[in-house]
Scaffold this motif. Structure first.
Motif, PDB file in Angstrom:
ATOM      1  N   THR A   1      11.496  -3.834 -25.534  1.00  0.00           N
ATOM      2  CA  THR A   1      10.966  -4.792 -25.718  1.00  0.00           C
ATOM      3  C   THR A   1      10.039  -5.106 -26.928  1.00  0.00           C
ATOM      4  N   ALA A   2       9.400  -4.215 -27.265  1.00  0.00           N
ATOM      5  CA  ALA A   2       7.824  -4.126 -28.128  1.00  0.00           C
ATOM      6  C   ALA A   2       8.604  -2.930 -29.664  1.00  0.00           C
ATOM      7  N   LEU A   3       8.242  -2.639 -30.324  1.00  0.00           N
ATOM      8  CA  LEU A   3       7.454  -2.155 -31.097  1.00  0.00           C
ATOM      9  C   LEU A   3       6.226  -1.963 -31.004  1.00  0.00           C
ATOM     10  N   TYR A   4       5.896  -0.181 -31.292  1.00  0.00           N
ATOM     11  CA  TYR A   4       4.390   0.313 -31.258  1.00  0.00           C
ATOM     12  C   TYR A   4       3.964   0.519 -32.521  1.00  0.00           C
ATOM     13  N   GLY A   5       4.665   1.322 -33.058  1.00  0.00           N
ATOM     14  CA  GLY A   5       4.400   2.495 -34.286  1.00  0.00           C
ATOM     15  C   GLY A   5       4.199   1.760 -35.452  1.00  0.00           C
ATOM     16  N   ALA A   6       3.095   2.415 -36.508  1.00  0.00           N
ATOM     17  CA  ALA A   6       3.564   1.725 -38.072  1.00  0.00           C
ATOM     18  C   ALA A   6       3.477   3.285 -38.166  1.00  0.00           C
ATOM     19  N   PRO A   7       3.846   3.576 -40.086  1.00  0.00           N
ATOM     20  CA  PRO A   7       4.882   5.010 -40.255  1.00  0.00           C
ATOM     21  C   PRO A   7       3.249   5.418 -41.157  1.00  0.00           C
TER      22      PRO A   7
ATOM     23  N   VAL B   1       4.842  -5.634 -40.081  1.00  0.00           N
ATOM     24  CA  VAL B   1       5.935  -5.550 -39.092  1.00  0.00           C
ATOM     25  C   VAL B   1       7.872  -4.837 -40.587  1.00  0.00           C
ATOM     26  N   SER B   2       7.364  -6.455 -40.531  1.00  0.00           N
ATOM     27  CA  SER B   2       8.442  -6.903 -41.337  1.00  0.00           C
ATOM     28  C   SER B   2       8.308  -6.144 -43.228  1.00  0.00           C
ATOM     29  N   THR B   3       7.669  -5.155 -42.803  1.00  0.00           N
ATOM     30  CA  THR B   3       7.956  -4.662 -44.340  1.00  0.00           C
ATOM     31  C   THR B   3       9.058  -2.799 -44.177  1.00  0.00           C
ATOM     32  N   LEU B   4       8.700  -2.834 -42.729  1.00  0.00           N
ATOM     33  CA  LEU B   4      10.021  -1.406 -41.964  1.00  0.00           C
ATOM     34  C   LEU B   4      11.098  -1.729 -42.258  1.00  0.00           C
ATOM     35  N   THR B   5      11.397  -0.218 -42.892  1.00  0.00           N
ATOM     36  CA  THR B   5      13.325  -0.321 -42.292  1.00  0.00           C
ATOM     37  C   THR B   5      13.416  -0.574 -41.073  1.00  0.00           C
ATOM     38  N   ASP B   6      14.637  -0.714 -41.256  1.00  0.00           N
ATOM     39  CA  ASP B   6      15.191  -1.407 -39.974  1.00  0.00           C
ATOM     40  C   ASP B   6      15.681   0.652 -39.295  1.00  0.00           C
ATOM     41  N   ASP B   7      15.822   1.982 -40.115  1.00  0.00           N
ATOM     42  CA  ASP B   7      15.919   2.696 -39.029  1.00  0.00           C
ATOM     43  C   ASP B   7      14.342   3.455 -38.186  1.00  0.00           C
ATOM     44  N   PHE B   8      13.434   2.799 -39.135  1.00  0.00           N
ATOM     45  CA  PHE B   8      11.973   3.111 -38.740  1.00  0.00           C
ATOM     46  C   PHE B   8      11.788   2.339 -37.449  1.00  0.00           C
ATOM     47  N   LYS B   9      11.784   0.824 -37.408  1.00  0.00           N
ATOM     48  CA  LYS B   9      11.671   0.162 -36.469  1.00  0.00           C
ATOM     49  C   LYS B   9      12.593   0.903 -35.012  1.00  0.00           C
ATOM     50  N   ALA B  10      13.525   0.970 -35.333  1.00  0.00           N
ATOM     51  CA  ALA B  10      14.586   1.868 -34.018  1.00  0.00           C
ATOM     52  C   ALA B  10      14.004   2.889 -33.204  1.00  0.00           C
ATOM     53  N   VAL B  11      12.573   3.475 -33.814  1.00  0.00           N
ATOM     54  CA  VAL B  11      12.413   4.654 -33.505  1.00  0.00           C
ATOM     55  C   VAL B  11      11.033   5.349 -33.096  1.00  0.00           C
ATOM     56  N   VAL B  12      10.628   3.456 -33.162  1.00  0.00           N
ATOM     57  CA  VAL B  12       8.582   3.519 -32.349  1.00  0.00           C
ATOM     58  C   VAL B  12       8.890   2.030 -31.533  1.00  0.00           C
TER      59      VAL B  12
ATOM     60  N   ALA C   1       2.733  15.017 -50.934  1.00  0.00           N
ATOM     61  CA  ALA C   1       3.700  14.910 -51.426  1.00  0.00           C
ATOM     62  C   ALA C   1       5.259  14.649 -50.970  1.00  0.00           C
ATOM     63  N   PRO C   2       5.296  12.939 -51.151  1.00  0.00           N
ATOM     64  CA  PRO C   2       6.622  12.320 -50.582  1.00  0.00           C
ATOM     65  C   PRO C   2       7.566  13.725 -50.733  1.00  0.00           C
ATOM     66  N   ALA C   3       9.040  13.438 -49.857  1.00  0.00           N
ATOM     67  CA  ALA C   3       9.359  14.777 -50.528  1.00  0.00           C
ATOM     68  C   ALA C   3      10.710  13.672 -49.745  1.00  0.00           C
ATOM     69  N   GLY C   4      10.310  12.544 -49.886  1.00  0.00           N
ATOM     70  CA  GLY C   4      11.980  11.302 -49.706  1.00  0.00           C
ATOM     71  C   GLY C   4      10.990   9.798 -49.915  1.00  0.00           C
ATOM     72  N   PRO C   5      11.871   8.703 -49.952  1.00  0.00           N
ATOM     73  CA  PRO C   5      10.966   7.324 -50.125  1.00  0.00           C
ATOM     74  C   PRO C   5      10.191   6.818 -48.207  1.00  0.00           C
ATOM     75  N   TYR C   6       9.008   6.006 -48.560  1.00  0.00           N
ATOM     76  CA  TYR C   6       8.603   5.952 -47.434  1.00  0.00           C
ATOM     77  C   TYR C   6       9.519   4.557 -46.826  1.00  0.00           C
ATOM     78  N   VAL C   7       8.571   4.341 -45.766  1.00  0.00           N
ATOM     79  CA  VAL C   7       9.645   3.510 -44.585  1.00  0.00           C
ATOM     80  C   VAL C   7       9.118   2.143 -44.097  1.00  0.00           C
ATOM     81  N   THR C   8       8.485   1.995 -45.539  1.00  0.00           N
ATOM     82  CA  THR C   8       7.581   0.513 -45.835  1.00  0.00           C
ATOM     83  C   THR C   8       7.702   0.352 -46.830  1.00  0.00           C
ATOM     84  N   THR C   9       8.319  -0.658 -47.276  1.00  0.00           N
ATOM     85  CA  THR C   9       7.774  -1.756 -48.799  1.00  0.00           C
ATOM     86  C   THR C   9       6.405  -1.877 -49.263  1.00  0.00           C
TER      87      THR C   9
END
Length: 442
Positions: free
Chosen positions: A140-146, A125-136, A358-366
Motif C-alpha cells: 500500500t505505501a513506501l516508507y523509507g529513504a535510502p 521518491v521518483s529518484t529511487l531505483t525500482d529495486d530499492f522501492k520494493a524493499v522499503v 567510501a561507497p562499495a557500489g552505486p547509490y540507489v537514488t539519482t
C-alpha cells in the motif's frame, strides 16, 4: 538488527560507515528548541562510531540549512536487543521521530503500515531505483529513504590477471569455468577461484550471489519461497544452480590449495596481489584492499556470478539501509521530519555520505553521485544498474534464511557433501526457521 552471516562483513569493512550495524547506546548532537530552533525532532541511529559520526555530520549540515529546526541524536544497540527495542517503541508510540534501520525483510517485520509514515508522495521518491522501492514498501505505501550506497555479491576479479591471459568478462557459467581452467593451465600458479573457509560465512556467495539470476528466471520465486511453494526450493532449479556451481568448481580443482583455512583478509590480499584471480564475494570488502593494498584498488573489477544463459545473468545487490518516520510524529514535528528525510536524500545529503563513507557500489537514488576517486569496481556495478540487470539479495525479499547455510556450503565447497544433499539440507534448515517465525503455510 539481526546480523546474518552475509552481513558480518559489514562491520569489518572499515570506512564504509553506512554499512555498520551492531552497537551501544549513547546520545548527543542536535540541541533543543530552547537553543533557537522553532521545532525539535529526534533522530535514532546505531551507536557505533561510524554510524554516530555520519549521523552527526548529517544533522550539522541539515541544521545549517534549516536553522529553525533542531535535531537531537539518539542511539541504541543493534542485534536482537535492537530489533526488540524497535518493535517495542513503534508498537507503543514511543519511537523517535526519524529512525535509521534495515530495508527489506527486517523492515517488513516492523509492521510499517501501522507504525510508519507513508512517504509515497514525497518528491524524492521518483529518484529511487525500482529495486530499492520494493524493499522499503508494502502493498500500500513506501516508507523509507535510502541512506548509503548499495553493494553487490558477485565475482571480484584481478583485471591484470585477466589482461595478461587475454580473458574477457564471462556472461555464462560455461564461460566462467573456461576462464578459470585457462587460469589454472597458464596462470603460473595463480589460483583461479579463491575460497576462504577459514571465515565460514564467505562460503555462501556461490548461493547467495546467484539470487539475481534466480529472479531473472522466476520473478516471483522469493514470494513463492516464503509461502512454502513446493516448487520454490533449493533442490529445484533455478535456485539449485548455486549449490551445483560450487560443487563443479571444487570438483574441477579450481580453488586455492589452502581454501579450508584461508581467511577473508588473506583472500583479499591474494586477490589484490594477483595470487588469486577471482573471488565470489561482497564488494563491501574492497575496504580491506583500500586499507591494506591501496595501490591495487583499481586493479580489482567485478562481474555478476554468471547464469547458465547470458540473458539470465544479473548482479545480486545488497540494498542500503533506510531512514523512516514514526507514525507517532505529528504536526510541526512531522513537517520537520519530512524535511530531514528529504535533505538526507538530496545532493546536500549525498555530500555528507560521500564525505563520511567510501561507497562499495552505486547509490540507489539519482540524487547521489559516486565520487570520482571511488574504487573502479563501482563503475562495473553501475553498468549492471544502467542495463537493468540487477536484483536484490533474497534476504531483502524474504525473512527466511536458515542459520546453517554457511556450514552446508563449506561442506559442498569442500567435496564433503554433494550439491543435491546440501540443497536438501538447506531446505530443511529454512523450514525450521520459517516455523519459528510463525509464517503461514509451513
Amino acid at each position: 538488527m539481526k546480523q546474518s552471516p552475509t552481513r558480518r562483513v559489514l562491520t569489518a569493512a572499515a570506512g564504509l560507515a553506512v554499512l555498520a550495524l551492531p552497537l551501544a547506546a549513547c546520545s548527543g548532537g542536535g540541541g533543543n528548541s530552547d537553543d533557537g530552533g522553532a521545532v525539535e525532532i529526534s533522530y535514532l541511529t546505531q551507536s557505533d562510531d561510524n554510524n554516530t559520526n555520519q549521523a552527526k555530520a548529517l544533522i550539522e549540515a541539515f541544521e545549517k540549512a534549516n536553522p529553525d529546526i533542531t535535531v537531537k541524536l539518539e542511539t541504541q544497540p543493534g542485534g536482537t536487543e535492537g530489533d526488540n527495542l524497535m518493535k517495542t517503541k513503534l508498537s507503543t508510540g514511543s519511537m523517535e521521530d526519524v529512525f535509521h534501520y534495515n530495508s527489506g525483510s527486517l523492515f517488513q517485520a516492523l509492521n510499517p503500515d501501522q507504525t510508519m509514515v507513508d512517504l509515497s508522495d514525497e518528491e524524492w521518491v521518483s529518484t529511487l531505483t525500482d529495486d530499492f522501492k520494493a524493499v522499503v514498501s508494502t502493498d500500500t505505501a513506501l516508507y523509507g529513504a535510502p541512506w548509503g550506497a548499495s553493494f553487490a555479491g558477485a565475482v571480484m576479479y584481478n583485471k591484470k590477471v585477466y589482461a595478461d591471459l587475454g580473458l574477457e568478462v564471462p556472461t555464462t557459467w560455461d564461460e566462467f569455468i573456461a576462464n578459470s581452467e585457462k587460469i589454472k593451465a597458464e596462470g603460473n600458479g595463480v589460483a583461479p577461484i579463491i575460497q576462504s573457509y577459514g571465515d565460514t560465512w564467505t562460503s555462501q556467495l556461490f548461493v547467495l550471489g546467484d539470487f539475481a539470476n534466480v529472479t531473472a528466471q522466476e520473478p516471483e520465486w522469493a514470494e513463492q519461497y516464503t509461502a512454502n511453494d513446493p516448487n520454490a526450493k533449493y533442490v529445484n532449479e533455478p535456485a539449485f544452480a548455486g549449490f551445483a556451481n560450487q560443487q563443479e568448481a571444487f570438483d574441477k580443482g579450481l580453488f586455492n590449495e589452502d581454501f579450508p583455512s584461508m581467511t577473508n583478509a588473506q583472500a583479499m590480499e591474494a586477490l589484490a596481489t594477483g595470487a588469486g584471480a577471482q573471488y565470489p564475494m561482497l564488494t563491501a570488502t574492497i575496504a580491506t584492499i583500500i586499507q591494506n593494498n591501496p595501490d591495487n584498488v583499481d586493479d580489482i573489477g567485478v562481474f555478476a556470478l554468471p547464469a547458465a544463459n547470458a540473458d539470465d545473468t544479473a548482479i545480486t545487490i545488497w540494498q542500503p539501509n533506510a531512514i523512516y518516520i514514526s507514525k507517532a510524529t505529528e504536526g510541526d514535528k512531522l513537517d520537520a521530519a519530512k524535511k530531514f528525510v528529504a535533505f538526507a536524500n538530496s545532493s546536500e545529503g549525498c555530500e555528507v555520505q560521500n564525505a563520511t563513507a567510501a561507497p562499495a557500489g552505486p547509490y540507489v537514488t539519482t540524487a547521489c553521485t559516486i565520487p570520482e576517486d571511488s574504487p573502479a569496481l563501482v563503475d562495473d556495478i553501475q553498468a549492471y544498474f544502467d542495463s537493468g540487470k540487477t536484483g536484490s539479495a533474497l534476504e531483502f525479499l524474504s525473512p527466511i534464511k536458515g542459520p546453517n547455510l554457511e556450514n552446508i556450503t563449506v561442506a559442498v565447497g569442500s567435496g564433503i557433501t554433494p550439491a543435491e544433499e546440501g540443497a536438501a539440507q538447506y531446505d530443511d534448515d529454512v523450514k525450521k526457521q520459517a516455523q519459528q517465525l510463525g509464517l503461514p503455510g509451513w
